[in-house]
Design a protein around this motif. Structure first.
Motif, mmCIF file in Angstrom:
data_model
loop_
_atom_site.group_PDB
_atom_site.id
_atom_site.type_symbol
_atom_site.label_atom_id
_atom_site.label_comp_id
_atom_site.label_asym_id
_atom_site.label_seq_id
_atom_site.Cartn_x
_atom_site.Cartn_y
_atom_site.Cartn_z
ATOM 1 N N SER A 131 0.811 -1.220 0.000
ATOM 2 C CA SER A 131 0.000 0.000 0.000
ATOM 3 C C SER A 131 0.842 1.267 0.000
ATOM 4 N N GLY A 132 2.144 1.116 0.185
ATOM 5 C CA GLY A 132 3.024 2.263 0.340
ATOM 6 C C GLY A 132 3.482 2.888 -0.962
ATOM 7 N N GLU A 133 4.477 3.742 -0.821
ATOM 8 C CA GLU A 133 4.958 4.554 -1.945
ATOM 9 C C GLU A 133 5.731 3.785 -3.001
ATOM 10 N N ASN A 134 6.440 2.735 -2.615
ATOM 11 C CA ASN A 134 7.302 2.043 -3.565
ATOM 12 C C ASN A 134 7.095 0.528 -3.459
ATOM 13 N N PRO A 135 5.905 0.033 -3.838
ATOM 14 C CA PRO A 135 5.619 -1.389 -3.658
ATOM 15 C C PRO A 135 6.391 -2.259 -4.649
ATOM 16 N N PRO A 136 6.628 -3.502 -4.265
ATOM 17 C CA PRO A 136 7.234 -4.439 -5.216
ATOM 18 C C PRO A 136 6.214 -4.789 -6.296
ATOM 19 N N PRO A 137 6.652 -5.372 -7.393
ATOM 20 C CA PRO A 137 5.683 -5.796 -8.416
ATOM 21 C C PRO A 137 4.696 -6.805 -7.805
ATOM 22 N N VAL A 138 3.428 -6.669 -8.139
ATOM 23 C CA VAL A 138 2.426 -7.532 -7.520
ATOM 24 C C VAL A 138 2.570 -8.995 -7.915
ATOM 25 N N ASP A 139 3.213 -9.253 -9.024
ATOM 26 C CA ASP A 139 3.386 -10.649 -9.438
ATOM 27 C C ASP A 139 4.720 -11.234 -8.982
ATOM 28 N N ALA A 140 5.385 -10.563 -8.062
ATOM 29 C CA ALA A 140 6.722 -10.985 -7.633
ATOM 30 C C ALA A 140 6.704 -12.135 -6.623
ATOM 31 N N ALA A 141 5.552 -12.447 -6.053
ATOM 32 C CA ALA A 141 5.512 -13.464 -5.009
ATOM 33 C C ALA A 141 4.442 -14.504 -5.298
ATOM 34 N N ASP A 142 4.712 -15.713 -4.864
ATOM 35 C CA ASP A 142 3.734 -16.789 -4.957
ATOM 36 C C ASP A 142 2.730 -16.661 -3.816
ATOM 37 N N MET A 143 1.672 -17.405 -3.922
ATOM 38 C CA MET A 143 0.677 -17.470 -2.854
ATOM 39 C C MET A 143 1.368 -17.969 -1.587
ATOM 40 N N PRO A 144 1.243 -17.239 -0.479
ATOM 41 C CA PRO A 144 1.875 -17.723 0.755
ATOM 42 C C PRO A 144 1.149 -18.960 1.272
ATOM 43 N N ARG A 145 1.904 -19.872 1.856
ATOM 44 C CA ARG A 145 1.336 -21.103 2.430
ATOM 45 C C ARG A 145 1.912 -21.287 3.815
ATOM 46 N N TRP A 146 1.067 -21.268 4.808
ATOM 47 C CA TRP A 146 1.499 -21.412 6.200
ATOM 48 C C TRP A 146 1.189 -22.818 6.675
ATOM 49 N N GLN A 147 2.180 -23.420 7.335
ATOM 50 C CA GLN A 147 2.033 -24.756 7.899
ATOM 51 C C GLN A 147 2.502 -24.732 9.341
ATOM 52 N N TRP A 148 2.316 -25.821 10.015
ATOM 53 C CA TRP A 148 2.786 -25.921 11.393
ATOM 54 C C TRP A 148 4.289 -25.719 11.444
ATOM 55 N N GLY A 149 4.746 -24.759 12.219
ATOM 56 C CA GLY A 149 6.170 -24.552 12.442
ATOM 57 C C GLY A 149 6.948 -24.078 11.240
ATOM 58 N N GLN A 150 6.267 -23.546 10.237
ATOM 59 C CA GLN A 150 6.964 -23.139 9.021
ATOM 60 C C GLN A 150 6.257 -21.938 8.404
ATOM 61 N N THR A 151 7.018 -21.009 7.907
ATOM 62 C CA THR A 151 6.460 -19.899 7.164
ATOM 63 C C THR A 151 7.215 -19.756 5.855
ATOM 64 N N PRO A 152 6.576 -19.200 4.843
ATOM 65 C CA PRO A 152 7.294 -19.019 3.584
ATOM 66 C C PRO A 152 8.333 -17.923 3.701
ATOM 67 N N PRO A 153 9.455 -18.086 3.061
ATOM 68 C CA PRO A 153 10.478 -17.029 3.122
ATOM 69 C C PRO A 153 10.067 -15.821 2.292
ATOM 70 N N TRP A 154 10.490 -14.667 2.734
ATOM 71 C CA TRP A 154 10.287 -13.441 1.970
ATOM 72 C C TRP A 154 11.623 -12.753 1.835
ATOM 73 N N GLN A 155 11.989 -12.443 0.637
ATOM 74 C CA GLN A 155 13.243 -11.787 0.354
ATOM 75 C C GLN A 155 12.948 -10.366 -0.104
ATOM 76 N N PRO A 156 13.241 -9.359 0.724
ATOM 77 C CA PRO A 156 12.975 -7.991 0.276
ATOM 78 C C PRO A 156 13.864 -7.628 -0.904
ATOM 79 N N ASP A 157 13.313 -6.821 -1.795
ATOM 80 C CA ASP A 157 14.074 -6.363 -2.951
ATOM 81 C C ASP A 157 14.915 -5.165 -2.519
ATOM 82 N N HIS A 158 16.212 -5.364 -2.508
ATOM 83 C CA HIS A 158 17.115 -4.280 -2.108
ATOM 84 C C HIS A 158 17.686 -3.556 -3.318
ATOM 85 N N GLY A 159 17.104 -3.818 -4.501
ATOM 86 C CA GLY A 159 17.608 -3.242 -5.732
ATOM 87 C C GLY A 159 17.370 -1.822 -5.803
#
Length: 159
Positions: A131-159
């Motif tokens: 929602s902010g001023e400089n969002p990443p491309p909306v197609d840059a990430a897959d659907m998140p999937r949460w499981q017991w004891g695990q979360t999907p990794p997120w790599q911020p774009d530092h470019g």
């Protein structure tokens, strides 16, 4: 809890689609009455609570209905573009969702609540980013999937 054969998914553990529909109905009733959040959701599509229930269901291991019917992560991310959500609004959203979880009787065991809150924190912080001023491309990430004891990794774009 771990994902061992026979272990219910987080979605199954919380009660599936029925539990998520109760959750989102109770939650959005609170949102629409809240002075901080009501303006954000003014003119909300009446189907919005059901869409969010589908989203959460898919995130927590249920059917891929949100992706099939609404376009997955790219669609959800695009719904936040340019909204300039504030940290105060994000926190209120989280608080009201957790209140609604209690109200509708979602499980209160520490394992479930830890996974649930972890996703809600992660997801709302992603909403801030989109929602902010400089969002990443909306197609840059897959659907998140949460499981017991695990979360999907997120790599911020530092470019």
């Amino acid at each position: 809890m771990t994902d061992k054969p026979g272990t219910p998914s987080v979605y199954e553990w919380m009660g599936g689609a029925d539990a998520l529909h109760r959750l989102t109905d109770a939650f959005y009733a609170q949102v629409l009455a809240d002075p901080l959040l009501a303006p954000v959701f003014a003119g909300m599509d009446p189907g919005h609570p059901r869409h969010v229930a589908l989203w959460l269901g898919e995130v927590f291991g249920g059917p891929d209905s949100y992706s099939a019917q609404h376009g997955g992560h790219a669609h959800m991310a695009s719904r936040h573009l340019g909204r300039h959500i504030t940290e105060e609004q994000r926190r209120r959203w989280v608080d009201l969702l957790l209140d609604a979880a209690d109200e509708v009787g979602l499980p209160t065991d520490p394992e479930f609540r830890a996974v649930f809150v972890y996703y809600i924190e992660w997801g709302t912080r992603m909403a801030l980013i989109y929602s902010g001023e400089n969002p990443p491309p909306v197609d840059a990430a897959d659907m998140p999937r949460w499981q017991w004891g695990q979360t999907p990794p997120w790599q911020p774009d530092h470019g």
